[in-house]
Design an enzyme around this catalytic site. Structure first.
Site, PDB file in Angstrom:
ATOM      1  N   GLU A  63      37.376   0.356   6.166  1.00 42.84           N
ATOM      2  CA  GLU A  63      35.818   0.218   6.262  1.00 42.84           C
ATOM      3  C   GLU A  63      35.892   1.118   7.758  1.00 42.84           C
ATOM      4  OE1 GLU A  63      32.833  -1.118   6.524  1.00 42.84           O
ATOM      5  OE2 GLU A  63      33.782  -2.823   5.787  1.00 42.84           O
ATOM      6  N   GLU A  70      30.461   7.360   3.400  1.00 39.86           N
ATOM      7  CA  GLU A  70      28.944   7.198   3.112  1.00 39.86           C
ATOM      8  C   GLU A  70      28.555   7.831   3.627  1.00 39.86           C
ATOM      9  OE1 GLU A  70      28.172   2.791   4.640  1.00 39.86           O
ATOM     10  OE2 GLU A  70      28.952   2.239   2.692  1.00 39.86           O
TER      11      GLU A  70
END
Length: 115
Positions: A63, A70
């Site tokens: 994560e 991102e």
């Protein structure tokens, strides 16, 4: 030594950023806390705890890496780009696969204890 200590500060800042900005990271942390409570309740063995810790670490690590990817993709490609979308989708898929693996580990450990 001061650089080494500052490195921990940067790392904790990264975790704090992910926790503040990423709903999925918060979800995974809450899932980990609930799993830890269930593990305490069911008195997991050392080996079972090791599996839980490894699975949770893999999910949280993926994560965090997904979040970094991102942010980087948004930095270098602020407008829509089909290749940027693929990069983000593949990074997100790594988290999905880690989470599915962790869920399977959790089911293998907890189902026999529930029944």
């Amino acid at each position: 030594m001061l650089k080494f200590i500052k490195g921990f500060g940067y790392a904790f800042s990264g975790v704090a950023y992910a926790f503040k900005t990423q709903l999925n990271f918060k979800f995974h942390v809450v899932a980990l806390l609930l799993t830890a409570l269930a593990g305490w309740y069911f008195k997991l063995s050392v080996n079972e705890w090791l599996w839980i810790v490894i699975a949770a670490a893999i999910v949280l690590i993926t994560e965090l890496i997904n979040t970094a990817i991102e942010v980087l993709v948004d930095l270098v490609s602020p407008e829509y780009n089909p290749k940027a979308k693929i990069i983000k989708d593949v990074a997100a898929a790594s988290v999905l696969i880690a989470a599915i693996g962790a869920a399977i580990i959790g089911l293998i450990i907890f189902i026999p204890k529930i029944y």
